[in-house]
Design a protein around this motif. Structure first.
Motif, mmCIF file in Angstrom:
data_model
loop_
_atom_site.group_PDB
_atom_site.id
_atom_site.type_symbol
_atom_site.label_atom_id
_atom_site.label_comp_id
_atom_site.label_asym_id
_atom_site.label_seq_id
_atom_site.Cartn_x
_atom_site.Cartn_y
_atom_site.Cartn_z
ATOM 1 N N GLN A 1 48.699 44.432 46.672
ATOM 2 C CA GLN A 1 48.688 45.550 45.822
ATOM 3 C C GLN A 1 48.736 45.250 44.573
ATOM 4 O OE1 GLN A 1 52.689 47.415 47.293
ATOM 5 N NE2 GLN A 1 51.419 48.464 49.101
ATOM 6 N N ASN A 2 49.274 44.220 43.945
ATOM 7 C CA ASN A 2 49.331 43.966 42.659
ATOM 8 C C ASN A 2 47.747 43.539 42.114
ATOM 9 O OD1 ASN A 2 51.872 44.813 41.752
ATOM 10 N ND2 ASN A 2 52.736 42.571 42.176
ATOM 11 N N GLY A 3 47.033 42.816 43.138
ATOM 12 C CA GLY A 3 45.890 42.464 42.659
ATOM 13 C C GLY A 3 45.737 41.429 41.534
ATOM 14 N N GLU A 4 46.858 40.708 41.181
ATOM 15 C CA GLU A 4 46.874 39.880 40.196
ATOM 16 C C GLU A 4 46.200 38.415 40.498
ATOM 17 O OE1 GLU A 4 50.629 39.261 38.160
ATOM 18 O OE2 GLU A 4 51.169 41.542 38.397
ATOM 19 N N GLU A 5 45.244 38.002 39.546
ATOM 20 C CA GLU A 5 44.455 36.699 40.028
ATOM 21 C C GLU A 5 45.374 35.654 40.162
ATOM 22 O OE1 GLU A 5 41.126 36.106 40.042
ATOM 23 O OE2 GLU A 5 40.955 38.396 40.016
ATOM 24 N N LYS A 6 46.703 35.574 39.485
ATOM 25 C CA LYS A 6 47.660 34.316 39.863
ATOM 26 C C LYS A 6 48.215 34.358 40.935
ATOM 27 C CE LYS A 6 51.692 36.955 37.927
ATOM 28 N NZ LYS A 6 52.556 36.765 37.000
ATOM 29 N N MET A 7 47.992 35.422 41.982
ATOM 30 C CA MET A 7 48.696 35.400 43.376
ATOM 31 C C MET A 7 47.710 34.676 44.380
ATOM 32 S SD MET A 7 51.640 36.489 42.715
ATOM 33 C CE MET A 7 52.315 37.484 44.017
ATOM 34 N N LEU A 8 46.363 34.575 43.797
ATOM 35 C CA LEU A 8 45.314 34.180 44.743
ATOM 36 C C LEU A 8 45.757 32.737 45.379
ATOM 37 C CD1 LEU A 8 42.143 35.630 43.117
ATOM 38 C CD2 LEU A 8 43.195 36.509 45.193
ATOM 39 N N PRO A 9 46.083 31.688 44.561
ATOM 40 C CA PRO A 9 46.436 30.694 45.358
ATOM 41 C C PRO A 9 47.487 30.582 46.321
ATOM 42 C CG PRO A 9 46.296 30.253 42.692
ATOM 43 C CD PRO A 9 46.283 31.817 43.177
#
Length: 74
Positions: A30-38
């Protein structure tokens, strides 16, 4: 500096129950933040390693469908 991101992520979620793991996934998406991808990648890796061949095929089919939907009209 020797940073093992995979180990750090696993350490952060090691005591999470199913509800907390689901909340982590939903929040990251939901946040769609790049830092969450890993982190999502590590979670997917765990799922993949636990899946049998039928489940893996289902995931690949779902992924293919999702990619097509996400890129339609781009």
């Amino acid at each position: 500096m020797d940073l093992n991101l995979r180990k750090a992520i696993l350490s952060n979620i090691s005591t999470n129950d199913q509800s907390q793991l689901e909340a982590t996934i939903v929040d990251a998406i939901q946040n769609g933040e790049e830092k969450m991808l890993p982190g999502l990648g590590v979670l997917f890796e765990l799922i993949w390693q636990q899946a049998d061949q039928t489940m893996k095929q289902d995931m690949v089919e779902s992924l293919e469908s999702g990619v097509k939907q996400a890129t339609a009209g781009s």
